[in-house]
Design a protein around this motif. Structure first.
Motif, PDB file in Angstrom:
ATOM      1  N   ALA A 104      66.369  43.901  25.823  1.00 33.16           N
ATOM      2  CA  ALA A 104      67.336  44.505  26.745  1.00 33.16           C
ATOM      3  C   ALA A 104      67.129  46.005  26.863  1.00 33.16           C
ATOM      4  O   ALA A 104      66.911  46.699  25.873  1.00 33.16           O
ATOM      5  CB  ALA A 104      68.760  44.208  26.267  1.00 33.16           C
ATOM      6  N   LYS A 105      67.165  46.489  28.106  1.00 33.70           N
ATOM      7  CA  LYS A 105      67.031  47.912  28.391  1.00 33.70           C
ATOM      8  C   LYS A 105      67.982  48.296  29.522  1.00 33.70           C
ATOM      9  O   LYS A 105      68.231  47.504  30.428  1.00 33.70           O
ATOM     10  CB  LYS A 105      65.609  48.248  28.851  1.00 33.70           C
ATOM     11  N   HIS A 106      68.455  49.536  29.463  1.00 30.91           N
ATOM     12  CA  HIS A 106      69.233  50.091  30.568  1.00 30.91           C
ATOM     13  C   HIS A 106      68.259  50.375  31.711  1.00 30.91           C
ATOM     14  O   HIS A 106      67.139  50.830  31.478  1.00 30.91           O
ATOM     15  CB  HIS A 106      69.924  51.382  30.126  1.00 30.91           C
ATOM     16  N   PHE A 107      68.661  50.076  32.943  1.00 28.12           N
ATOM     17  CA  PHE A 107      67.762  50.338  34.072  1.00 28.12           C
ATOM     18  C   PHE A 107      68.490  50.993  35.225  1.00 28.12           C
ATOM     19  O   PHE A 107      69.706  50.903  35.353  1.00 28.12           O
ATOM     20  CB  PHE A 107      67.088  49.040  34.559  1.00 28.12           C
ATOM     21  N   TRP A 108      67.685  51.652  36.054  1.00 26.94           N
ATOM     22  CA  TRP A 108      68.080  52.087  37.392  1.00 26.94           C
ATOM     23  C   TRP A 108      67.140  51.357  38.329  1.00 26.94           C
ATOM     24  O   TRP A 108      65.955  51.203  38.031  1.00 26.94           O
ATOM     25  CB  TRP A 108      67.850  53.562  37.611  1.00 26.94           C
ATOM     26  N   ILE A 163      63.545  51.656  36.956  1.00 27.34           N
ATOM     27  CA  ILE A 163      63.230  52.653  35.930  1.00 27.34           C
ATOM     28  C   ILE A 163      63.951  52.282  34.639  1.00 27.34           C
ATOM     29  O   ILE A 163      65.183  52.267  34.590  1.00 27.34           O
ATOM     30  CB  ILE A 163      63.676  54.066  36.377  1.00 27.34           C
ATOM     31  N   THR A 164      63.165  51.994  33.605  1.00 18.77           N
ATOM     32  CA  THR A 164      63.739  51.722  32.287  1.00 18.77           C
ATOM     33  C   THR A 164      63.381  52.822  31.287  1.00 18.77           C
ATOM     34  O   THR A 164      63.912  52.841  30.184  1.00 18.77           O
ATOM     35  CB  THR A 164      63.252  50.363  31.742  1.00 18.77           C
ATOM     36  N   GLN A 165      62.484  53.720  31.678  1.00 16.95           N
ATOM     37  CA  GLN A 165      62.050  54.786  30.779  1.00 16.95           C
ATOM     38  C   GLN A 165      63.121  55.884  30.731  1.00 16.95           C
ATOM     39  O   GLN A 165      63.412  56.516  31.746  1.00 16.95           O
ATOM     40  CB  GLN A 165      60.714  55.384  31.250  1.00 16.95           C
ATOM     41  N   VAL A 166      63.661  56.111  29.538  1.00 16.08           N
ATOM     42  CA  VAL A 166      64.748  57.070  29.356  1.00 16.08           C
ATOM     43  C   VAL A 166      64.312  58.479  29.747  1.00 16.08           C
ATOM     44  O   VAL A 166      65.096  59.232  30.331  1.00 16.08           O
ATOM     45  CB  VAL A 166      65.263  57.031  27.895  1.00 16.08           C
ATOM     46  N   GLY A 167      63.073  58.860  29.458  1.00 16.79           N
ATOM     47  CA  GLY A 167      62.599  60.191  29.812  1.00 16.79           C
ATOM     48  C   GLY A 167      62.615  60.432  31.312  1.00 16.79           C
ATOM     49  O   GLY A 167      62.982  61.518  31.774  1.00 16.79           O
ATOM     50  N   ASN A 198      66.320  60.693  32.379  1.00 11.89           N
ATOM     51  CA  ASN A 198      66.900  61.994  31.994  1.00 11.89           C
ATOM     52  C   ASN A 198      66.439  63.113  32.919  1.00 11.89           C
ATOM     53  O   ASN A 198      67.238  63.965  33.310  1.00 11.89           O
ATOM     54  CB  ASN A 198      66.562  62.335  30.541  1.00 11.89           C
ATOM     55  N   LYS A 199      65.165  63.123  33.278  1.00  9.19           N
ATOM     56  CA  LYS A 199      64.655  64.199  34.145  1.00  9.19           C
ATOM     57  C   LYS A 199      65.268  64.106  35.542  1.00  9.19           C
ATOM     58  O   LYS A 199      65.674  65.122  36.117  1.00  9.19           O
ATOM     59  CB  LYS A 199      63.128  64.134  34.226  1.00  9.19           C
ATOM     60  N   ILE A 200      65.351  62.899  36.096  1.00  8.94           N
ATOM     61  CA  ILE A 200      65.945  62.747  37.432  1.00  8.94           C
ATOM     62  C   ILE A 200      67.430  63.102  37.393  1.00  8.94           C
ATOM     63  O   ILE A 200      67.947  63.766  38.305  1.00  8.94           O
ATOM     64  CB  ILE A 200      65.706  61.329  37.987  1.00  8.94           C
ATOM     65  N   THR A 251      51.936  55.310  26.598  1.00  7.17           N
ATOM     66  CA  THR A 251      52.136  55.813  27.949  1.00  7.17           C
ATOM     67  C   THR A 251      53.136  56.966  27.936  1.00  7.17           C
ATOM     68  O   THR A 251      54.183  56.886  27.301  1.00  7.17           O
ATOM     69  CB  THR A 251      52.643  54.691  28.878  1.00  7.17           C
ATOM     70  N   GLU A 252      52.779  58.023  28.650  1.00  2.00           N
ATOM     71  CA  GLU A 252      53.669  59.174  28.821  1.00  2.00           C
ATOM     72  C   GLU A 252      53.891  59.397  30.307  1.00  2.00           C
ATOM     73  O   GLU A 252      52.974  59.229  31.109  1.00  2.00           O
ATOM     74  CB  GLU A 252      53.044  60.431  28.216  1.00  2.00           C
ATOM     75  N   TYR A 253      55.106  59.795  30.665  1.00  3.03           N
ATOM     76  CA  TYR A 253      55.443  60.106  32.051  1.00  3.03           C
ATOM     77  C   TYR A 253      55.946  61.538  32.128  1.00  3.03           C
ATOM     78  O   TYR A 253      56.639  62.011  31.227  1.00  3.03           O
ATOM     79  CB  TYR A 253      56.538  59.174  32.569  1.00  3.03           C
ATOM     80  N   ARG A 254      55.607  62.189  33.210  1.00  2.00           N
ATOM     81  CA  ARG A 254      56.126  63.536  33.495  1.00  2.00           C
ATOM     82  C   ARG A 254      56.662  63.512  34.916  1.00  2.00           C
ATOM     83  O   ARG A 254      56.017  62.970  35.821  1.00  2.00           O
ATOM     84  CB  ARG A 254      55.016  64.558  33.355  1.00  2.00           C
ATOM     85  N   VAL A 255      57.841  64.073  35.118  1.00  2.00           N
ATOM     86  CA  VAL A 255      58.466  64.107  36.444  1.00  2.00           C
ATOM     87  C   VAL A 255      58.657  65.553  36.850  1.00  2.00           C
ATOM     88  O   VAL A 255      59.238  66.343  36.095  1.00  2.00           O
ATOM     89  CB  VAL A 255      59.837  63.389  36.443  1.00  2.00           C
ATOM     90  N   ILE A 256      58.154  65.893  38.049  1.00  2.00           N
ATOM     91  CA  ILE A 256      58.394  67.218  38.617  1.00  2.00           C
ATOM     92  C   ILE A 256      58.840  67.034  40.058  1.00  2.00           C
ATOM     93  O   ILE A 256      58.638  65.980  40.657  1.00  2.00           O
ATOM     94  CB  ILE A 256      57.163  68.146  38.526  1.00  2.00           C
TER      95      ILE A 256
END
Length: 131
Positions: free
Chosen positions: A64-68, A88-92, A95-97, A125-130
């Motif tokens: 189970a994961k929180h999603f948008w 989107i299940t990735q917390v990072g 948080n950025k959005i 896996t790493e994600y970066r949001v700009i």
């Protein structure tokens, strides 16, 4: 005149967007829904099950994961452009959005493009949001 052009075919691309390696450019077209997603295994096949906040996943659901989830327009050069659903299940990423949406200099993410950079595979896996 017919309802659709005679040579029209339904697009065969996937409906969901998953960031590919490198640079991904997306724009939200609507506000996301939120909830919890889990996975049920039935007859050897895993299927996602999504519930709204406050609801319980069915018995037997795991991971189970929180999603948008919301509609986005993808305009990345590595990905076929078009409208998709981004879950989107990735917390990072969430948080950025959220941070951008609450920043008075940025505000509503439907008003600007986001660049999501994916690097690595699997658990690395790493994600970066700009913006």
């Amino acid at each position: 005149m017919s309802f659709l052009p005679d040579d029209y075919e339904v697009p065969q691309k996937k409906g969901y967007f998953k960031p590919v390696q490198g640079r991904n450019v997306v724009r939200f077209l609507g506000s996301p829904i939120i909830g919890t997603v889990g996975w049920l295994t039935k007859e050897g096949k895993r299927s996602p099950v999504r519930v709204r906040p406050g609801e319980l996943l069915p018995k037997g659901a795991d991971d189970a994961k929180h999603f948008w989830a919301g509609p986005v327009f993808v305009s990345s050069p590595d990905e076929e452009s078009g409208i998709r659903i981004w879950e989107i299940t990735q917390v990072g990423i969430q948080n950025k959005i959220l941070e951008l949406s609450r920043d008075p200099n940025w505000g509503d993410p439907k008003e600007y493009d986001l660049v999501v950079t994916r690097k690595g595979m699997g658990l690395d896996t790493e994600y970066r949001v700009i913006s």
